[in-house]
Design an enzyme around this catalytic site. Structure first.
Site, short mmCIF file in Angstrom:
data_model
loop_
_atom_site.label_atom_id
_atom_site.label_comp_id
_atom_site.label_asym_id
_atom_site.label_seq_id
_atom_site.Cartn_x
_atom_site.Cartn_y
_atom_site.Cartn_z
CE LYS A 64 -3.94 1.94 2.61
NZ LYS A 64 -4.80 1.79 3.81
CB SER A 74 -8.22 3.61 2.73
OG SER A 74 -7.34 2.99 3.66
CB SER A 83 -8.56 0.97 5.76
OG SER A 83 -9.22 2.21 5.66
#
Lengths: 498, 103
Positions: free
Chosen positions: A79, A162, A186
């Site tokens: 990420k 997210s 997330s």
């Protein structure tokens, strides 16, 4: 040697160990899959050169008899919230334009030390603020899944957020595993939306050092994988005490895969009655009931428990998280790194830079956070929320006096269409209704893919465990995964892609 | 709790975020909605409840009060946003630069 990208981490580790293929071959298969699936926009930065160099190093280590363990040579997507040495790190924000960290986050360093191979940096909601991966400066991520009937058919769906790019990369068979971060859901909510496993460890299990901060008392790194066993393997390479993070737990790192397959006979599973919401889709309710039956069938005992402050978790979160974000994001001032928009005075430069650099959702949350921390409102909002947080954590402590884990749905719906729920921030926040309470209490939790809805879209079930009891969480999740037998893949599930 | 346009302008300045004049009104509406929604916390009696300061019930180790890092001015300045510096170059003279703050 084809389709190596479809292997799980455990399968790939065995293949590498048995000499069936090399890390370079495995890595090339993943890089090819990444290139072929660029349309889903899962990556902000692809790092094929780094990947092939590290794969080559891994193969050399293995040839010399020095392989480090099960993650040596395994390709991983990261990420773009983890700082990576010499590689652009954006947090999905315009304000970090060009930021190239001269250091490596502890979690990614741990994985480098374990021999893992970084494929690239995945897309995310800006500063990890969002539940649909639609607030990224680098554009939305598309869910690899599509609906095979209903109103959503023929439309691009969100992957959740997210950690939407990480989830999409794993679901699209680009990477066998990916790193995410979870502040209020997330990792777990996008895992549910993309039919994969997503796990948030206990707060303090993974170092936060070098992860772009959103809400420091809630942020935790965790794995996204295609199986529960892989999540346990990957977490083992990420976690551990780190003197550079003062909230990193000074505890020994257990082998998370030990006891994984020991079964759940006699395990006590709590079903929190307050998680039954008005207007909950029948399919979610049915899947939850099915989950209870699956666990009971595996020898567990399911009992109803009460978490009376559940309904206040989400509003509590939307005070605490924006307050911490407004403080953390004060560092983006246009002076030391990232975007600078010139101004006539220092304040003018700050305002111009932050006005242009932050997207709408980040701006909204920083303003809310600024307001609830401002003079005259601090006690009414922030202290009140922190008191509620004490009550919410106490609810869990009381429940865990009687049970070992809790079972809930992961999200109140399947993936929705890109562009929906944009007008009303509160409607978007409701995505995290089942994941936020465990975040506020710092508890480990996991989403396991459990079924498909009527439109052929994946749904997850969510397990929560006691602090630092990841071992029981993984064991229960493994039993749930085994009972659910979820093996649908995007476009090739029952009724899909045929 | 309802926020008006002037309050939003004031918060935006506190947060040092420039908000265009025509965005203030819609933003006031959105922020008021969010605040109205979190207002439900007031119905919970929290008298005598300690505000949470740490989620984990652990005693955290403290590090020795010694210098353990530093001396990396080049690395620290490598990402400096200095429009006048040569592309890829270091901030001027080993400093971060800002607009003039003292008349």
């Amino acid at each position: 040697m084809s389709e190596l990208n479809k292997k799980t981490i455990a399968e790939a580790a065995r293949g590498l160990e048995d000499g069936d293929f090399t890390s370079e071959e495995l890595t090339r298969a993943c890089l090819d899959a990444m290139e072929a699936a660029r349309d889903i926009n899962a990556f902000i930065t692809e790092t094929p050169d780094i990947a092939l160099a590290r794969a080559g190093e891994s193969d050399a280590r293995r040839a010399a008899g020095n392989a480090t363990g099960p993650l040596d040579g395994i390709p991983i997507a990261v990420k773009d919230l983890f700082c990576t040495e010499g590689v652009l790190t954006t947090a999905g924000s315009h304000i970090l334009d060009g930021f190239t960290p001269p250091y490596e986050s502890t979690v990614t360093q741990n994985l480098r030390d374990a021999g893992a191979v970084m494929l690239g940096k995945t897309n995310l909601d800006e500063f990890a603020m969002g539940s649909a991966n639609i607030t990224s400066y680098y554009g939305p991520v598309k869910n690899p899944w599509t609906a095979d009937s209903g109103d959503k058919q023929g439309k691009d769906l969100v992957p959740g957020g997210s950690s939407g790019g990480s989830a999409a990369a794993v679901a699209a068979l680009i990477a066998p595993g990916a790193l995410g971060t979870d502040t209020g859901g997330s990792i777990r909510q996008p895992a549910s939306f993309t039919g994969i496993v997503g796990m948030k460890p206990t707060y303090g299990r993974c170092s936060r050092w070098g992860i772009v901060a959103f809400a420091s008392s809630l942020d935790q790194a965790g794995p996204l994988t295609r199986t529960v066993e892989d999540a346990a393997l990957l977490l083992g390479g990420m976690a551990g005490h780190d003197a550079k993070d003062s909230t990193s737990a000074p505890m020994d790192l257990p082998d998370f895969t030990a006891g994984l397959k020991d079964g759940i006979r006699g395990l006590k599973v709590g079903i929190p009655k307050e998680y039954t919401m008005d207007g909950m889709p029948a399919e979610i309710e049915a899947l939850w009931a099915q989950g209870r039956d699956w666990l009971t069938g595996q020898g567990a005992q399911c009992v109803e428990v009460s978490l009376p402050h559940t309904q206040y978790a989400l509003p509590t979160y939307y005070i605490v998280a924006p307050a911490e974000a407004s403080s953390n994001l004060a560092r983006y001032d246009g002076v030391r790194y990232g975007l600078r928009v010139p101004g006539d005075s220092l304040d003018d430069m700050y305002e111009a830079t932050r006005g242009e650099g932050f997207g709408e959702e980040v701006r909204r949350r920083v303003l809310i956070g600024t307001y609830v921390l401002s003079a005259g409102y601090y006690d009414a909002y922030y202290i009140k929320a922190q008191k509620l947080r004490t009550l919410i954590a106490r609810d869990f402590q009381n429940a865990f006096a009687d049970v070992d884990v809790l079972l809930t749905p992961t999200a109140p719906s399947a993936a929705f269409v890109i562009g929906e729920k944009m007008d009303d921030p509160v409607a978007m926040y409701l995505n995290d209704i089942f994941t936020v309470p465990a975040s506020l209490a710092g508890l480990p939790a996991i989403s396991v893919p459990a079924g498909l809805d009527g439109d052929g879209l994946p749904l997850g079930l969510h397990l929560i465990a006691k602090p630092f009891d990841e071992a029981t969480l993984f064991r229960a999740a493994f039993a749930l995964e085994d009972a659910a037998g979820f093996d649908a893949k995007p476009g090739v599930g029952p009724g899909g892609g045929s | 709790m309802s926020l008006d346009k002037d309050t939003v302008r004031k918060i935006a300045f506190l947060a040092r975020i420039r908000v265009p004049e025509d965005a203030l009104e819609p933003l006031a509406g959105e922020l008021s909605n969010i605040l109205g929604w979190v207002e439900q916390l007031s119905e919970v009696d929290t008298d005598g409840v300690e505000p949470m300061t740490s989620v984990a019930d652990l005693s955290w180790p403290r590090r020795q009060d010694v210098v353990n890092d530093g001396g990396d001015a080049h690395a620290v300045l490598a990402n400096a946003t200095e429009p006048e510096a040569a592309p890829g170059g270091e901030a001027k003279g080993g400093f971060f630069t800002v607009p003039k703050v003292v008349e």
